[in-house]
Scaffold this active site. Structure first.
Site, PDB file in Angstrom:
ATOM      1  N   TYR A 159       0.813  -1.220   0.000  1.00  0.00           N
ATOM      2  CA  TYR A 159       0.000   0.000   0.000  1.00  0.00           C
ATOM      3  C   TYR A 159       0.849   1.273   0.000  1.00  0.00           C
ATOM      4  O   TYR A 159       0.320   2.354  -0.233  1.00  0.00           O
ATOM      5  CB  TYR A 159      -0.927   0.022   1.216  1.00  0.00           C
ATOM      6  N   LYS A 226       5.161 -13.690   5.944  1.00  0.00           N
ATOM      7  CA  LYS A 226       5.898 -14.547   5.006  1.00  0.00           C
ATOM      8  C   LYS A 226       7.386 -14.389   5.329  1.00  0.00           C
ATOM      9  O   LYS A 226       8.235 -14.161   4.453  1.00  0.00           O
ATOM     10  CB  LYS A 226       5.547 -14.114   3.567  1.00  0.00           C
ATOM     11  N   ASP A 280       1.229 -18.762   3.744  1.00  0.00           N
ATOM     12  CA  ASP A 280       0.661 -19.793   2.860  1.00  0.00           C
ATOM     13  C   ASP A 280      -0.041 -20.899   3.653  1.00  0.00           C
ATOM     14  O   ASP A 280      -1.132 -21.325   3.310  1.00  0.00           O
ATOM     15  CB  ASP A 280       1.726 -20.376   1.916  1.00  0.00           C
ATOM     16  N   ASP A 304      -5.002  -8.593   2.662  1.00  0.00           N
ATOM     17  CA  ASP A 304      -5.898  -8.358   1.535  1.00  0.00           C
ATOM     18  C   ASP A 304      -6.456  -9.695   1.056  1.00  0.00           C
ATOM     19  O   ASP A 304      -7.673  -9.888   0.960  1.00  0.00           O
ATOM     20  CB  ASP A 304      -5.084  -7.676   0.422  1.00  0.00           C
TER      21      ASP A 304
END
Ligand code: NAP
Length: 415
Positions: A159, A226, A280, A304
């Site tokens: 963003y 992540k 994930d 998101d």
């Protein structure tokens, strides 16, 4: 250009006292009806919110709605300005507002009005509660196990929009710097993007998530990242999250490792478990073992994807509510878009906005009114009284219009 917003004369503004909201009995709350289906769902939802307040407080409390303008309606009123300063200033002044979806004008100079609003007001926490209402069509075998609240960082990561297109002078300058001074290699002409993740912005997001978990008696806060690949952005988010919990909430929180190392897997009474999961695997876990998750705090892009994916488990974005919150200023919003083909047809599902209004009522401390809607809403769905989007996934449903659905919720509250 100013002078288009009329502050209701009989209402009083919400203020801040000692860092907390002070809400009068007759607060002025801003609303943007939005584009496309926005007016239909706003009209219907507002009837439900007003009825809930009236029923809960017998007329002693009342919201005084103040119309604010963004998007196409603003463009008409403010001579082509889709994002008027007057609206921004008024939201800050009123502290609490709710908005319908907005279409972003093509070539209007904005990536998105929603993103611009979040950035202009530093609404750093995007909050999406996702829980199952009995009767809602779901692809899950046990949808009732889904009850999570996602806190997505709203200002950094992708963003922040630091991107340089392939072939641009900025891209070439950055590529040269990276190759020559930072000793990294990548394909010639690659588009380049930078994602910043900072300690201060990570911590204020995780602080909000933990405060929410404490206030709501929640069981855990999961940091989703992540960090196995992006160690100094995503990985740092994880480390700073744990650090904040340890430094600022030592009495209320315990890490998952401590639960196993010191308490044999039994969470001590009154402690919120802080844990982390790689993004994930989190997608898999939220489908297979959703009961293990409660409050989730995550970076922008993970959040998101995750918000919409989890919403799909319990009826889709047509019913998922949302809020964007700064330290105090809060803008509640429908999470879907303007669905222009249904504009002014009194057809779509108003639930996303209606339930965002429930979040708003909870935010201002009017829990009795919020609870009335929370109790009535599932009864209406369980009765099979639904808008077209649910009706097409259910057998024996009675399809109703947007306004009829609102009336059914009001009737159920009164019953
Ligand atoms: P969309 O407006 O969310 O609509 C996509 C589809 O989702 C609709 O055609 C409809 O499906 C379903 N849907 C959306 N809202 C619904 C509701 N309340 N009830 C029932 N079904 C609903 O997405 P889009 O077509 O990609 O975007 C249209 C415009 O909205 C764009 O200008 C975009 O920029 C903007 N947008 C705004 C926001 C926001 O303001 N927060 C968010 C996303 C997009 P069916 O056709 O299958 O019935």
């Amino acid at each position: 250009m100013k002078g288009h917003i009329k502050i209701p004369e009989n209402g009083e503004k919400i203020t801040l006292e000692n860092g907390a909201l002070s809400v009068p009995e007759n607060p002025i709350i801003g609303y943007v009806e939005g584009d496309g289906i926005g007016p239909d769902i706003t009209r219907a939802s507002m009837r439900v919110w007003d009825a809930a307040v009236e029923l809960a407080y017998g007329g002693s409390r009342k919201i005084h709605w103040c119309e604010l303008f963004m998007g196409e309606k603003a463009g008409e009123i403010y001579d082509g300005d889709y994002f008027p300063d007057e609206t921004l200033d008024t939201i800050q002044d009123l502290i609490v507002a709710i908005k319908g979806p907005l279409s972003t004008p093509v070539g209007g100079g904005f990536r998105s009005l929603n993103v611009s609003l979040r950035q202009a007001l530093d609404l750093y926490a995007c909050i999406r509660p996702v829980k199952y209402f009995s009767g809602v069509p779901s692809p899950m075998r046990k949808p009732e196990e889904v009850d999570v609240v996602i806190f997505r960082e709203n200002t950094e990561d992708v963003y922040s929009g630091i991107e340089f297109p392939s072939g641009s002078p900025e891209n070439e300058k950055l590529a040269k710097f990276l190759r020559e001074e930072m000793d990294v290699s990548f394909e010639e002409g690659a588009g380049l993007g930078i994602k910043p993740v900072s300690e201060v912005r990570t911590k204020r997001l995780v602080r909000k998530a933990i405060e929410y978990a404490i206030a709501g008696g929640r069981e855990s806060v999961t940091l989703v990242h992540k960090g196995n690949i992006m160690k100094y952005t995503e990985g740092a988010f994880r480390s700073w999250g744990y650090e904040l919990a340890r430094d600022e909430f030592p009495d209320d929180t315990i890490t998952e490792d401590e639960v196993w190392d010191e308490f044999d897997g039994e969470v001590p009474e009154g402690k919120i478990v802080i844990k982390d999961r790689i993004a994930d695997i989190m997608f898999q876990l939220l489908q297979l073992r959703p009961a293990e998750f409660d409050v989730v705090a995550t970076t922008n892009l993970n959040g998101d994807y995750l918000s919409d994916a989890v919403a799909a488990e319990v009826g889709g974005i047509g019913i998922a509510p949302g809020a964007n919150i700064a330290d105090h200023v809060a803008v509640f919003e429908a999470t879907h878009g303007t669905a222009p083909k249904y504009a002014n047809k009194d057809k779509v599902n108003p639930s996303s906005l209606m339930l965002s209004g429930v979040m708003l009522l909870e935010y201002i401390g009017w829990r009795e009114a919020a609870n009335l809607i929370n109790a009535a809403y599932p009864k209406v769905i369980a009765n099979g009284t639904v808008t077209y989007d649910f009706a097409r996934q259910m057998s024996n449903a009675t399809e109703v219009s947007t306004s009829e659905f609102a009336t059914a919720v009001i009737d159920s509250m009164k019953a």
